[in-house]
Write a protein that holds these residues in place. Structure first.
Motif: not given
Length: 333
Positions: A19-21, A49-51, A90-101, A168-174
């Motif tokens: 459940x990484x962020x 949009x939060x992401x 995008x593993x993070x972006x599509x699983x409620x986390x934060x993607x960085x590149x 925000x991690x919780x809110x994205x899942x919600x």
């Protein structure tokens, strides 16, 4: 997207299991550090949009802090549009986390080399106020220093925002669970009378690898489908009034018992929606071509039926959870 590599599958399982962020993807291409998570628009249409706000905040913090450290050539806007979900981040972006590149300068090898830039690479622009040098001695150590400093700067920012970012991690899942009511769709349905059951099974396995919840219909059901807009006819000038009077009729579709249902009221709804929906790129967009000319509508790529459903009611009455185990024979269903 298809999780065809074991490396991708291992990273995905670790990320979802912990459940990484945040997931940080490191690349090499441009001088000296381009935080291209922000990049340019349009963004992928299925991310929260939060992401995208988090991309802006963390990217701006990277640029500001590394500039204070006396490190030229750090910027966060460019021609990468974050459209295709085919990158590891995008593993993070599509699983409620934060993607960085990141894209960093890289080098031909471990040796120090004199590197000369083209004018467009070291020009000062509104988004690159502290540009890289026209000529410099550059080594792999310099590249690593930039990447490490960017990562440590991001970690420091996360420490400072340790109350806001987990919320925000919780809110994205919600918001993913609330997606059917807020923006739709309600579900995607893969009928059991599919003429290509083997390919359907492969698609379902991809969704399961992505931690998507799959249900099955215990009985037959019918859903209403949205009215399809017809393209205007070129030679229909005389029949405009007649066409206005003819309103398209809504259609229905019957699904047999046992059909597979991917409900959108689940924590990882966005990855299912992204893989099963149709992509669209507005011809009116200022950026006429995507950075990655990529299509990924998995129903069409696998050649199987995938029906997008907007009405949620039918599914509550007759579904059961379904898991595709390692030994489960989907072909025999």
């Amino acid at each position: 997207m298809g999780v065809t590599l074991k490396l991708t599958e291992n990273v995905l399982n670790t990320y979802v299991g912990w459940k990484a962020q945040v997931l940080h993807d490191l690349h090499e291409s441009v001088p000296y550090l381009y935080d291209n998570t922000v990049g340019d628009g349009p963004y992928n249409a299925w991310v929260d949009p939060i992401l995208t706000d988090e991309w802006q905040m963390i990217g701006a913090r990277n640029v500001a802090d590394m500039t204070k450290f006396g490190m030229p050539g750090v910027f966060t806007h460019g021609d990468f549009d974050t459209w295709s979900p085919g990158y590891l981040m995008f593993i993070a972006a599509m699983h409620n986390g934060i993607s960085r590149l990141y894209e960093t300068f890289g080098n031909g090898g471990a040796d120090t080399q004199e590197r000369t830039l083209d004018p467009e690479e070291y020009s000062r622009t509104w988004f690159r106020q502290n540009p890289p040098l026209p000529k410099t001695l550059w080594s792999q150590r310099d590249n690593n220093n930039y990447e490490q400093t960017g990562l440590l700067t991001s970690l420091h920012y996360f420490k400072r925002e340790q109350a806001a970012l987990p919320e925000e991690f919780y809110l994205k899942a919600k918001r993913s669970v609330m997606k059917p009511a807020a923006e739709g769709p309600a579900a995607y349905v893969l009928p059991t009378d599919e003429p290509r059951p083997g390919l359907q099974a492969e698609l379902l396995r991809v969704l399961q690898k992505q931690a998507v919840e799959i249900s099955r219909a215990k009985s037959a059901f019918t859903v209403s489908l949205p009215v399809k807009k017809e393209k205007p006819k070129k030679d229909a000038k005389d029949s405009k009034e007649t066409d206005k009077e003819k309103k398209p009729e809504p259609t229905t579709k019957d699904f047999p018992a046992g059909s597979y249902i991917i409900r959108m009221d689940q924590p990882y709804a966005r990855i299912a929606d992204a893989l099963l929906d149709h992509q669209y790129w507005s011809p009116e967009d200022p950026q006429k071509t995507p950075y990655d000319d990529t299509g990924w509508t998995f129903g069409e790529l696998f050649g199987v039926q995938v029906v997008r459903v907007n009405i949620h009611d039918p599914f509550h009455r007759h579904i059961e959870n379904f898991q595709v185990g390692h030994t489960h024979n989907l072909y025999a269903e």
